[in-house]
Scaffold this motif. Structure first.
Motif, PDB file in Angstrom:
ATOM      1  N   GLU A   4       0.067   8.242 -17.141  1.00 43.44           N
ATOM      2  CA  GLU A   4       0.698   9.234 -16.286  1.00 43.44           C
ATOM      3  C   GLU A   4       1.989   9.687 -16.939  1.00 43.44           C
ATOM      4  O   GLU A   4       2.560   8.991 -17.787  1.00 43.44           O
ATOM      5  N   ALA A   5       2.484  10.838 -16.533  1.00 40.44           N
ATOM      6  CA  ALA A   5       3.660  11.413 -17.182  1.00 40.44           C
ATOM      7  C   ALA A   5       4.935  10.676 -16.838  1.00 40.44           C
ATOM      8  O   ALA A   5       5.878  10.674 -17.604  1.00 40.44           O
ATOM      9  N   GLU A   6       4.965  10.061 -15.677  1.00 41.97           N
ATOM     10  CA  GLU A   6       6.226   9.422 -15.297  1.00 41.97           C
ATOM     11  C   GLU A   6       5.957   8.235 -14.395  1.00 41.97           C
ATOM     12  O   GLU A   6       4.835   7.996 -13.961  1.00 41.97           O
ATOM     13  N   CYS A   7       7.004   7.481 -14.128  1.00 48.03           N
ATOM     14  CA  CYS A   7       6.856   6.301 -13.290  1.00 48.03           C
ATOM     15  C   CYS A   7       6.723   6.690 -11.828  1.00 48.03           C
ATOM     16  O   CYS A   7       6.897   7.831 -11.448  1.00 48.03           O
ATOM     17  N   ARG A   8       6.406   5.697 -11.015  1.00 47.19           N
ATOM     18  CA  ARG A   8       6.344   5.882  -9.576  1.00 47.19           C
ATOM     19  C   ARG A   8       7.271   4.845  -8.944  1.00 47.19           C
ATOM     20  O   ARG A   8       7.134   3.660  -9.196  1.00 47.19           O
ATOM     21  N   ILE A   9       8.216   5.318  -8.151  1.00 52.10           N
ATOM     22  CA  ILE A   9       9.103   4.364  -7.476  1.00 52.10           C
ATOM     23  C   ILE A   9       9.032   4.581  -5.975  1.00 52.10           C
ATOM     24  O   ILE A   9       9.584   3.869  -5.199  1.00 52.10           O
TER      25      ILE A   9
ATOM     26  N   PRO B 282       0.811  -1.234   0.000  1.00 53.90           N
ATOM     27  CA  PRO B 282       0.000   0.000   0.000  1.00 53.90           C
ATOM     28  C   PRO B 282       0.837   1.272   0.000  1.00 53.90           C
ATOM     29  O   PRO B 282       0.495   2.247  -0.675  1.00 53.90           O
ATOM     30  N   GLN B 283       1.958   1.262   0.740  1.00 56.60           N
ATOM     31  CA  GLN B 283       2.783   2.477   0.815  1.00 56.60           C
ATOM     32  C   GLN B 283       3.569   2.729  -0.471  1.00 56.60           C
ATOM     33  O   GLN B 283       4.031   3.841  -0.702  1.00 56.60           O
ATOM     34  N   LYS B 284       3.738   1.709  -1.287  1.00 57.29           N
ATOM     35  CA  LYS B 284       4.471   1.870  -2.544  1.00 57.29           C
ATOM     36  C   LYS B 284       3.544   2.118  -3.727  1.00 57.29           C
ATOM     37  O   LYS B 284       3.986   2.211  -4.872  1.00 57.29           O
ATOM     38  N   THR B 285       2.243   2.233  -3.453  1.00 52.76           N
ATOM     39  CA  THR B 285       1.272   2.457  -4.522  1.00 52.76           C
ATOM     40  C   THR B 285       0.477   3.707  -4.200  1.00 52.76           C
ATOM     41  O   THR B 285      -0.552   3.648  -3.528  1.00 52.76           O
ATOM     42  N   PRO B 286       0.927   4.881  -4.658  1.00 51.87           N
ATOM     43  CA  PRO B 286       0.226   6.140  -4.359  1.00 51.87           C
ATOM     44  C   PRO B 286      -1.209   6.122  -4.863  1.00 51.87           C
ATOM     45  O   PRO B 286      -1.562   5.361  -5.770  1.00 51.87           O
ATOM     46  N   VAL B 287      -2.028   6.983  -4.281  1.00 56.67           N
ATOM     47  CA  VAL B 287      -3.448   7.026  -4.640  1.00 56.67           C
ATOM     48  C   VAL B 287      -3.640   7.270  -6.137  1.00 56.67           C
ATOM     49  O   VAL B 287      -4.491   6.641  -6.780  1.00 56.67           O
ATOM     50  N   ALA B 288      -2.852   8.169  -6.714  1.00 58.01           N
ATOM     51  CA  ALA B 288      -3.005   8.458  -8.143  1.00 58.01           C
ATOM     52  C   ALA B 288      -2.741   7.218  -8.991  1.00 58.01           C
ATOM     53  O   ALA B 288      -3.439   6.966  -9.984  1.00 58.01           O
ATOM     54  N   ARG B 289      -1.739   6.437  -8.622  1.00 58.05           N
ATOM     55  CA  ARG B 289      -1.430   5.212  -9.361  1.00 58.05           C
ATOM     56  C   ARG B 289      -2.515   4.163  -9.143  1.00 58.05           C
ATOM     57  O   ARG B 289      -2.939   3.476 -10.075  1.00 58.05           O
TER      58      ARG B 289
END
Length: 219
Positions: free
Chosen positions: A214-219, A86-93
């Motif tokens: 989305e414009a960019e990745c999420r890490i 859950p903490q590695k998956t932001p709400v927007a993602r």
């Protein structure tokens, strides 16, 4: 690769996938997805970053190819991601992933599953955060309730959705046309004629709807 560099590599690889998506170069995505799939992570943070980017871009690729044969397996993987990272998956993602699954199930005529993922979107958000995705989820709920002839739900949601759009000055022509068709049915028009109005409105979705990127990745 050292730990910090592995996260950077995941980010760069995901940015390449994002570039392919925005450029419509989907033929280049399989090799990048295969590389992202094959990364051997060594920590919870690395695996969370790898997995949420992988599932997101797989969902974009699935919709671009209109190949939904693996959508149920994909949905199970997304549920596991939400549970375990859950903490590695932001709400927007999360919202974008849920939206893409909602679209996939809607396009494959699985309304119960589409509703389930639309509720996932709406349960995530508070206030104005990603209002575009919230309103899209509500619109697809409205289409499903109309198809099921759930008159009371269609009536209340038509008013609510139109009011929400108008207040935010986010009124979309095709959505207005669809709501007009549904309101005609509510007022007693034959459903066949109302459906024709709705279908004409839905033609306006072409080119303005689809997967959420989305414009960019999420890490």
């Amino acid at each position: 690769l050292r730990k910090a560099n592995l996260l950077l590599f995941i980010g760069n690889l995901s940015n390449l996938l994002s570039t392919c998506h925005h450029a419509g170069q989907y033929d280049r995505m399989p090799i990048l997805l295969k590389r992202l799939r094959s990364i051997k992570t060594r920590s919870w943070a690395e695996e969370g970053a790898r997995l949420q980017n992988l599932l997101f871009f797989e969902s974009l690729y699935m919709i671009a190819r209109a190949d939904f044969s693996g959508i149920h397996d994909h949905a199970r993987s997304v549920k596991a991601l939400y549970r375990d990272y859950p903490q590695k998956t932001p709400v927007a993602r999360r919202s974008a992933l849920s939206y893409n699954l909602m679209m996939g199930f809607f396009l494959t005529e699985q309304p119960s599953e589409a509703l389930r993922w639309s509720e996932e979107i709406l349960s995530e958000h508070k206030g104005e955060q990603r209002i575009d995705i919230q309103l899209a989820a509500r619109f697809f709920q409205l289409l499903i309730h109309f198809d099921r002839e759930e008159l009371s739900l269609v009536e209340s949601q038509c008013r609510s959705l139109h009011r929400s759009r108008s207040q935010r000055k986010l009124v979309l022509p095709y959505e207005t046309a669809v709501i007009q068709g549904m309101q005609a049915w509510i007022k007693g028009a034959e459903k066949s004629s109302a459906i024709q109005i709705v279908f004409e409105g839905l033609k306006g979705i072409e080119g303005s709807s689809g997967s959420i990127g989305e414009a960019e990745c999420r890490i």
